[in-house]
Design a protein around this motif. Structure first.
Motif, PDB file in Angstrom:
ATOM      1  N   ALA A 114     -10.624  11.253  -3.876  1.00 57.75           N
ATOM      2  CA  ALA A 114      -9.475  11.874  -3.230  1.00 57.75           C
ATOM      3  C   ALA A 114      -9.138  13.200  -3.908  1.00 57.75           C
ATOM      4  O   ALA A 114      -9.449  13.403  -5.086  1.00 57.75           O
ATOM      5  CB  ALA A 114      -8.275  10.938  -3.300  1.00 57.75           C
ATOM      6  N   TYR A 159      -9.193   5.953  -3.847  1.00 55.62           N
ATOM      7  CA  TYR A 159      -8.537   5.352  -2.684  1.00 55.62           C
ATOM      8  C   TYR A 159      -8.373   6.396  -1.588  1.00 55.62           C
ATOM      9  O   TYR A 159      -8.271   7.594  -1.862  1.00 55.62           O
ATOM     10  CB  TYR A 159      -7.157   4.804  -3.066  1.00 55.62           C
ATOM     11  CG  TYR A 159      -7.193   3.612  -3.993  1.00 55.62           C
ATOM     12  CD1 TYR A 159      -7.198   2.317  -3.493  1.00 55.62           C
ATOM     13  CD2 TYR A 159      -7.220   3.781  -5.380  1.00 55.62           C
ATOM     14  CE1 TYR A 159      -7.222   1.216  -4.344  1.00 55.62           C
ATOM     15  CE2 TYR A 159      -7.247   2.689  -6.234  1.00 55.62           C
ATOM     16  CZ  TYR A 159      -7.257   1.404  -5.707  1.00 55.62           C
ATOM     17  OH  TYR A 159      -7.298   0.322  -6.546  1.00 55.62           O
ATOM     18  N   HIS A 160      -8.346   5.938  -0.348  1.00 54.74           N
ATOM     19  CA  HIS A 160      -8.024   6.820   0.785  1.00 54.74           C
ATOM     20  C   HIS A 160      -6.513   6.801   1.012  1.00 54.74           C
ATOM     21  O   HIS A 160      -5.864   5.769   0.830  1.00 54.74           O
ATOM     22  CB  HIS A 160      -8.746   6.345   2.046  1.00 54.74           C
ATOM     23  CG  HIS A 160     -10.229   6.486   1.984  1.00 54.74           C
ATOM     24  ND1 HIS A 160     -10.909   7.585   2.478  1.00 54.74           N
ATOM     25  CD2 HIS A 160     -11.181   5.660   1.463  1.00 54.74           C
ATOM     26  CE1 HIS A 160     -12.205   7.424   2.283  1.00 54.74           C
ATOM     27  NE2 HIS A 160     -12.403   6.262   1.666  1.00 54.74           N
ATOM     28  N   TYR A 161      -5.960   7.936   1.441  1.00 54.01           N
ATOM     29  CA  TYR A 161      -4.507   8.077   1.595  1.00 54.01           C
ATOM     30  C   TYR A 161      -4.149   8.489   3.020  1.00 54.01           C
ATOM     31  O   TYR A 161      -4.880   9.238   3.659  1.00 54.01           O
ATOM     32  CB  TYR A 161      -3.957   9.110   0.600  1.00 54.01           C
ATOM     33  CG  TYR A 161      -4.034   8.634  -0.836  1.00 54.01           C
ATOM     34  CD1 TYR A 161      -2.959   7.996  -1.437  1.00 54.01           C
ATOM     35  CD2 TYR A 161      -5.202   8.798  -1.582  1.00 54.01           C
ATOM     36  CE1 TYR A 161      -3.030   7.538  -2.741  1.00 54.01           C
ATOM     37  CE2 TYR A 161      -5.285   8.344  -2.889  1.00 54.01           C
ATOM     38  CZ  TYR A 161      -4.198   7.720  -3.461  1.00 54.01           C
ATOM     39  OH  TYR A 161      -4.279   7.256  -4.750  1.00 54.01           O
ATOM     40  N   THR A 162      -3.010   8.001   3.480  1.00 55.60           N
ATOM     41  CA  THR A 162      -2.485   8.343   4.798  1.00 55.60           C
ATOM     42  C   THR A 162      -1.017   8.714   4.648  1.00 55.60           C
ATOM     43  O   THR A 162      -0.283   8.085   3.878  1.00 55.60           O
ATOM     44  CB  THR A 162      -2.612   7.149   5.766  1.00 55.60           C
ATOM     45  OG1 THR A 162      -3.953   6.699   5.780  1.00 55.60           O
ATOM     46  CG2 THR A 162      -2.195   7.544   7.174  1.00 55.60           C
ATOM     47  N   ILE A 179      -2.018  15.240  -2.471  1.00 53.05           N
ATOM     48  CA  ILE A 179      -1.977  14.962  -1.040  1.00 53.05           C
ATOM     49  C   ILE A 179      -0.804  15.725  -0.439  1.00 53.05           C
ATOM     50  O   ILE A 179       0.351  15.536  -0.849  1.00 53.05           O
ATOM     51  CB  ILE A 179      -1.807  13.458  -0.759  1.00 53.05           C
ATOM     52  CG1 ILE A 179      -2.915  12.645  -1.445  1.00 53.05           C
ATOM     53  CG2 ILE A 179      -1.786  13.186   0.739  1.00 53.05           C
ATOM     54  CD1 ILE A 179      -4.295  12.910  -0.925  1.00 53.05           C
ATOM     55  N   ASP A 198      -6.261   6.362  -9.537  1.00 56.14           N
ATOM     56  CA  ASP A 198      -6.309   6.005  -8.113  1.00 56.14           C
ATOM     57  C   ASP A 198      -7.092   7.011  -7.271  1.00 56.14           C
ATOM     58  O   ASP A 198      -6.860   7.149  -6.069  1.00 56.14           O
ATOM     59  CB  ASP A 198      -4.874   5.901  -7.571  1.00 56.14           C
ATOM     60  CG  ASP A 198      -4.092   4.772  -8.212  1.00 56.14           C
ATOM     61  OD1 ASP A 198      -4.715   3.897  -8.822  1.00 56.14           O
ATOM     62  OD2 ASP A 198      -2.850   4.787  -8.092  1.00 56.14           O
ATOM     63  N   THR A 199      -8.022   7.706  -7.881  1.00 58.39           N
ATOM     64  CA  THR A 199      -8.729   8.772  -7.158  1.00 58.39           C
ATOM     65  C   THR A 199      -9.744   8.259  -6.155  1.00 58.39           C
ATOM     66  O   THR A 199     -10.217   9.023  -5.316  1.00 58.39           O
ATOM     67  CB  THR A 199      -9.439   9.706  -8.155  1.00 58.39           C
ATOM     68  OG1 THR A 199     -10.331   8.925  -8.967  1.00 58.39           O
ATOM     69  CG2 THR A 199      -8.439  10.424  -9.041  1.00 58.39           C
ATOM     70  N   VAL A 219      -1.962  12.530  -6.897  1.00 54.53           N
ATOM     71  CA  VAL A 219      -2.751  11.308  -6.983  1.00 54.53           C
ATOM     72  C   VAL A 219      -2.955  10.936  -8.442  1.00 54.53           C
ATOM     73  O   VAL A 219      -3.465  11.743  -9.233  1.00 54.53           O
ATOM     74  CB  VAL A 219      -4.118  11.492  -6.288  1.00 54.53           C
ATOM     75  CG1 VAL A 219      -4.984  10.238  -6.461  1.00 54.53           C
ATOM     76  CG2 VAL A 219      -3.919  11.806  -4.806  1.00 54.53           C
ATOM     77  N   GLY A 234       0.793  -1.219   0.000  1.00 60.02           N
ATOM     78  CA  GLY A 234       0.000   0.000   0.000  1.00 60.02           C
ATOM     79  C   GLY A 234       0.826   1.269   0.000  1.00 60.02           C
ATOM     80  O   GLY A 234       0.281   2.364  -0.189  1.00 60.02           O
ATOM     81  N   ARG A 261      -1.817   4.164   0.536  1.00 56.09           N
ATOM     82  CA  ARG A 261      -3.194   4.200   0.071  1.00 56.09           C
ATOM     83  C   ARG A 261      -3.881   2.897   0.504  1.00 56.09           C
ATOM     84  O   ARG A 261      -3.204   1.878   0.776  1.00 56.09           O
ATOM     85  CB  ARG A 261      -3.285   4.343  -1.447  1.00 56.09           C
ATOM     86  CG  ARG A 261      -2.948   3.091  -2.194  1.00 56.09           C
ATOM     87  CD  ARG A 261      -3.286   3.140  -3.667  1.00 56.09           C
ATOM     88  NE  ARG A 261      -3.510   1.780  -4.168  1.00 56.09           N
ATOM     89  CZ  ARG A 261      -3.391   1.419  -5.418  1.00 56.09           C
ATOM     90  NH1 ARG A 261      -3.038   2.305  -6.334  1.00 56.09           N
ATOM     91  NH2 ARG A 261      -3.628   0.175  -5.785  1.00 56.09           N
ATOM     92  N   THR A 262      -5.185   2.934   0.604  1.00 51.56           N
ATOM     93  CA  THR A 262      -5.925   1.713   0.921  1.00 51.56           C
ATOM     94  C   THR A 262      -5.759   0.700  -0.207  1.00 51.56           C
ATOM     95  O   THR A 262      -5.450   1.057  -1.345  1.00 51.56           O
ATOM     96  CB  THR A 262      -7.407   2.027   1.136  1.00 51.56           C
ATOM     97  OG1 THR A 262      -7.875   2.763  -0.003  1.00 51.56           O
ATOM     98  CG2 THR A 262      -7.614   2.834   2.403  1.00 51.56           C
TER      99      THR A 262
END
Length: 331
Positions: free
Chosen positions: A291, A312-315, A295, A309-310, A305, A242, A281-282
């Motif tokens: 997203a 997906y959640h991102y950390t 980021i 891949d828009t 992004v 990820g 990303r998830t």
């Protein structure tokens, strides 16, 4: 994160205290030269050629403009086991008096000071590091000790054989040029070199590398071990699925710099800490979520992004790790 932090905490800048860190290591094996960063981080994208064999990036795709770092960490036993022997400056009494009058760079012999004859640990079969200052970059040649010939003026160290090009140190010029350094080492540069005995075995001189790649079509942070002599990948494993971006910054004084900036100012030995950022990303998309196009990564470049891949959640994770370096005091 714990694994990367642990490796960074054990990393050392400078092979032996008082040594100048090499910007690039070059070696010769299996009939070809290899050149790669010694202890560094270098910019790499999916379209770039990484100067290490058999290390595919895989992510991002070659058409992407996303940049990520490849981090190389020197944490080998060279820094802890006492494997490094004595260091000597090449003596210059004869400057270019090499075997065939062809100059030092095209020879396979180097004259060491008379005092080097008292170093019982320096033996035929060992490997030495020949550290040469070329312009703003310090380049380290890993060469074998094929013969030692004591004379009344010097101890001559010969490296001719299977572990060195037949054209001597000049045989590495193309590898240097491929890494962005000017080709053509000069006699003067070589005859101002420092020679350090690395002992009988270089197999323990291993680099740990981290980079963003793919596993089963998913982006992931990979950790690999690399033979410092040949650049060959010894083992590789994905450690964090990820991960989509890895960025690094190096602390010099009160300023965080990219590794390119550190090299350009010859401050490798003054690095006090490394900051790194990882974007994850998830693993599965969320089609109810879109997203942002970018980021924010505090202290680093924003992560763009990819259009695919828009959903997906991102950390974002950031951390700072102190490094051993040549400016540390005795306390």
């Amino acid at each position: 994160l714990d694994l990367l932090t642990r490796d960074l905490e054990s990393a050392g800048f400078g092979q032996g205290w008082g040594a100048t860190q090499c910007a690039l290591t070059v070696s010769y094996a299996n009939g070809s030269t290899a050149a790669f960063p010694a202890v560094s981080a270098m910019q790499a994208t999916g379209a770039s050629t990484v100067p290490l064999t058999a290390m595919p990036l895989g992510y991002p795709d070659s058409s992407s403009s996303i940049a990520t770092d490849l981090v190389l960490i020197s944490a080998s036993s060279l820094l802890s086991s006492g494997a490094i022997g004595e260091s000597s400056r090449v003596t210059q009494f004869g400057t270019t008096q090499a075997a065939s009058g062809q100059g030092a760079a095209r020879s396979t012999q180097l004259p060491l000071p008379l005092a080097a004859q008292a170093d019982a640990a320096l033996q035929v079969g060992n490997e030495v590091q020949v550290r040469v200052q070329m312009s703003a970059a310090s380049v380290c040649y890993l060469v074998p000790v094929a013969q030692l010939s004591p004379t009344g003026k010097a101890l001559y160290l010969y490296s001719k054989g299977t572990g060195m090009p037949s054209t001597g140190y000049a045989g590495y010029d193309s590898a240097l040029a491929a890494q962005g350094l000017r080709a053509g080492i000069t006699d003067t540069e070589l005859l101002n070199a420092t020679v350090t005995d690395l002992g009988a075995s270089s197999s323990e001189n291993i680099l740990t590398a981290y980079y963003i790649g793919k596993v089963h079509q998913l982006p992931a942070l990979w950790r690999v071990h690399v033979d410092e002599k040949t650049g060959a990948v010894l083992d590789a494993q994905p450690v964090a699925v990820g991960a989509v971006s890895l960025q690094t910054r190096f602390l010099v004084g009160s300023t965080f710099e990219t590794w390119a900036q550190v090299e350009n100012s010859s401050q490798q030995g003054q690095v006090q800490a490394v900051n790194f950022a990882l974007v994850f990303r998830t693993l599965h998309p969320d089609f109810a979520y879109t997203a942002p196009t970018s980021i924010a990564v505090p202290g680093f470049s924003s992560f763009a992004v990819p259009a695919a891949d828009t959903h997906y959640h991102y950390t974002v994770f950031t951390s700072e790790v102190d490094l051993r370096n040549l400016t540390w005091s005795g306390t």
